[in-house]
Design an enzyme around this catalytic site. Structure first.
Site, short mmCIF file in Angstrom:
data_model
loop_
_atom_site.label_atom_id
_atom_site.label_comp_id
_atom_site.label_asym_id
_atom_site.label_seq_id
_atom_site.Cartn_x
_atom_site.Cartn_y
_atom_site.Cartn_z
N GLU A 1 -0.55 -3.68 -11.30
CA GLU A 1 -1.53 -3.56 -10.22
C GLU A 1 -2.86 -4.12 -10.70
O GLU A 1 -3.29 -3.85 -11.81
CB GLU A 1 -1.71 -2.07 -9.85
CG GLU A 1 -2.55 -1.86 -8.59
CD GLU A 1 -2.85 -0.39 -8.34
OE1 GLU A 1 -1.90 0.42 -8.20
OE2 GLU A 1 -4.04 -0.05 -8.31
N HIS B 1 0.89 -1.16 0.00
CA HIS B 1 0.00 0.00 0.00
C HIS B 1 0.94 1.22 0.00
O HIS B 1 2.15 1.07 -0.23
CB HIS B 1 -0.90 -0.07 1.25
CG HIS B 1 -2.15 0.74 1.14
ND1 HIS B 1 -2.12 2.11 1.11
CD2 HIS B 1 -3.46 0.39 1.03
CE1 HIS B 1 -3.36 2.58 1.00
NE2 HIS B 1 -4.21 1.55 0.94
N GLU C 1 -0.69 5.76 -12.62
CA GLU C 1 -1.96 5.86 -13.34
C GLU C 1 -2.26 7.30 -13.75
O GLU C 1 -2.92 8.04 -13.00
CB GLU C 1 -3.13 5.34 -12.48
CG GLU C 1 -3.08 3.85 -12.23
CD GLU C 1 -4.32 3.34 -11.48
OE1 GLU C 1 -5.17 4.15 -11.06
OE2 GLU C 1 -4.40 2.10 -11.31
N GLU D 1 -10.53 -2.63 3.83
CA GLU D 1 -11.07 -2.50 2.47
C GLU D 1 -10.87 -3.84 1.76
O GLU D 1 -9.95 -4.59 2.11
CB GLU D 1 -10.38 -1.35 1.70
CG GLU D 1 -8.88 -1.54 1.53
CD GLU D 1 -8.20 -0.38 0.78
OE1 GLU D 1 -8.86 0.61 0.42
OE2 GLU D 1 -6.98 -0.48 0.55
C1 IDC Z 1 -6.38 3.09 -3.08
C2 IDC Z 1 -6.25 2.41 -1.72
C3 IDC Z 1 -7.03 3.19 -0.70
C4 IDC Z 1 -6.58 4.64 -0.73
C5 IDC Z 1 -6.71 5.20 -2.14
C6 IDC Z 1 -6.26 6.65 -2.28
O1 IDC Z 1 -6.69 1.07 -1.82
O2 IDC Z 1 -6.86 2.64 0.58
O3 IDC Z 1 -7.37 5.41 0.16
O4 IDC Z 1 -5.95 4.41 -3.01
O5 IDC Z 1 -4.94 6.79 -2.01
C7 IDC Z 1 -5.77 2.35 -8.08
C8 IDC Z 1 -4.60 3.06 -7.50
C9 IDC Z 1 -4.43 2.72 -6.04
C10 IDC Z 1 -5.78 2.63 -5.33
C11 IDC Z 1 -6.53 1.44 -5.94
C12 IDC Z 1 -7.91 1.21 -5.32
O6 IDC Z 1 -3.42 2.82 -8.21
O7 IDC Z 1 -3.64 3.73 -5.45
O8 IDC Z 1 -5.55 2.40 -3.97
N1 IDC Z 1 -6.69 1.68 -7.38
O9 IDC Z 1 -8.70 2.34 -5.48
N2 IDC Z 1 -6.12 2.32 -9.34
C13 IDC Z 1 -7.28 1.64 -9.46
C14 IDC Z 1 -7.65 1.21 -8.22
#
Ligand code: IDC
Length: 330
Positions: free
Chosen positions: A256, A58, A168, A297
């Site tokens: 990811e 994370h 992203e 989550e």
């Molecule tokens: C999410 C984490 C969450 C956090 C959020 C914002 O799971 O706990 O609060 O980011 O920082 C992505 C991103 C990734 C995201 C994940 C899920 O690369 O950082 O993590 N996600 O939303 N892209 C698609 C999904």
């Protein structure tokens, strides 16, 4: 004759000392073969396809406790992963570009620790410049260039390090803009590290690989393009984009993914997840599951009730964690 004997013993001692230093050095403890890109695939030095499989941390600012030697060694031995990704958020709270100098130093140390643990565990390691709320990689381009110059100088001899230069891009950032940014960063990395694999994010949260395939970056080897999916949101229509990209010869890397919805929460779609994994296996595409934490989550691998930071048993894993481990062992 006597003299020769003395030299013989001296040479022997010298060789032993050298061997001791060599094996004690964490860097060379388990040197993994350097990877290359051939056609659309990641391959080893003999040209044989290699599929990296692993997990992403994370945010390094928020869940630093999971970056430890026992965790990485456990995941390699018990989970059967061969790669780990270190997610360095850039724009969020205490991100690399938004926190203060002390925070930045702490994050850099965490990356160094992470690379050292991964190296010792025999894992490939992806250093991920995790842009997200900052949408356009140009937002912190200056910082990115400085970061990758530093990191590529440091890790140019590490055959197990991969660089991911923009997690992203989103908010309507075009492929042209990403390309412009990527060329600068790639140039900076290549001036220091000639061969390491570089992963490039694609438009629309790293989904539009079909657009990148129409105009890939030229003049450099060992580049791959990033595809991210969350099976609760992204299905066959996104695999179509991936197929279109592969048909055009674009090397893909899934740095990811999850099987929850794209928010990282909500129910799991195992059926769609299974379809995705079939697709990845058939095409030998590497995949990295999101995320190594116990956050409450559904995309977290560890149950929120579990405080262990290594040595987990099955009962400590979330349904997603259990599902992902099954994939690794297939
Ligand atoms: C999410 C984490 C969450 C956090 C959020 C914002 O799971 O706990 O609060 O980011 O920082 C992505 C991103 C990734 C995201 C994940 C899920 O690369 O950082 O993590 N996600 O939303 N892209 C698609 C999904």
């Amino acid at each position: 004759m006597k003299k020769n004997k003395k030299y013989f013993w001296l040479a022997g001692l010298f060789a032993m000392a050298l061997a001791a230093v060599w094996s004690a050095s964490p860097v060379y403890a388990k040197k993994l073969p350097a990877l290359k890109v051939k056609g659309t695939k990641l391959v080893n030095s003999k040209g044989k396809p290699v599929q990296l499989k692993g997990v992403s941390t994370h945010g390094l600012s928020w869940f630093p406790e999971y970056v430890n030697q026992d965790a990485f060694t456990h995941m390699k031995k018990k989970w059967k992963i061969n790669a780990v990704r270190l997610a360095l958020y850039t724009g969020e709270y205490n991100g690399y570009c938004t926190g203060d100098e002390e925070n930045r130093k702490a994050l850099e140390k965490r990356i160094d620790d992470g690379v050292r643990y991964a190296t010792k565990a025999g894992l490939y390691v992806i250093i991920d410049w995790h842009i997200l709320s900052d949408g356009n990689p140009e937002t912190y381009e200056k910082q990115s260039l400085a970061f990758f110059k530093k990191i590529a100088s440091k890790y140019k001899k590490h055959t197990n390090v991969l660089y991911e230069i923009c997690n992203e891009p989103n908010g309507g950032t075009s492929w042209d803009t990403i390309k412009k940014y990527a060329k600068k960063v790639i140039k900076a990395i290549r001036a220091r590290d000639k061969n390491a694999v570089i992963l490039i994010g694609t438009p629309n949260w790293s989904q539009d690989v079909d657009i990148a395939a129409e105009s890939p970056i030229k003049g450099y080897k060992n580049l791959m393009y990033v595809l991210h999916f969350y099976a609760g949101t992204h299905g066959e229509w996104m695999r179509e984009k991936a197929r279109a990209a592969l048909e055009k010869g674009l090397p893909l890397f899934v740095s990811e993914f999850g099987i929850s919805d794209a928010s990282g929460n909500g129910g799991l779609n195992k059926k769609e997840g299974t379809e995705w994994l079939k697709f990845l296996r058939n095409n030998k595409i590497s995949y990295i599951g999101w995320n190594l934490s116990n956050k409450d989550e559904s995309s977290a691998l560890i149950k929120s009730s579990c405080k262990k930071t290594s040595g987990w048993k099955s009962k400590h894993l979330t349904p997603w964690g259990k599902w992902l481990l099954k994939q690794f062992k297939k």
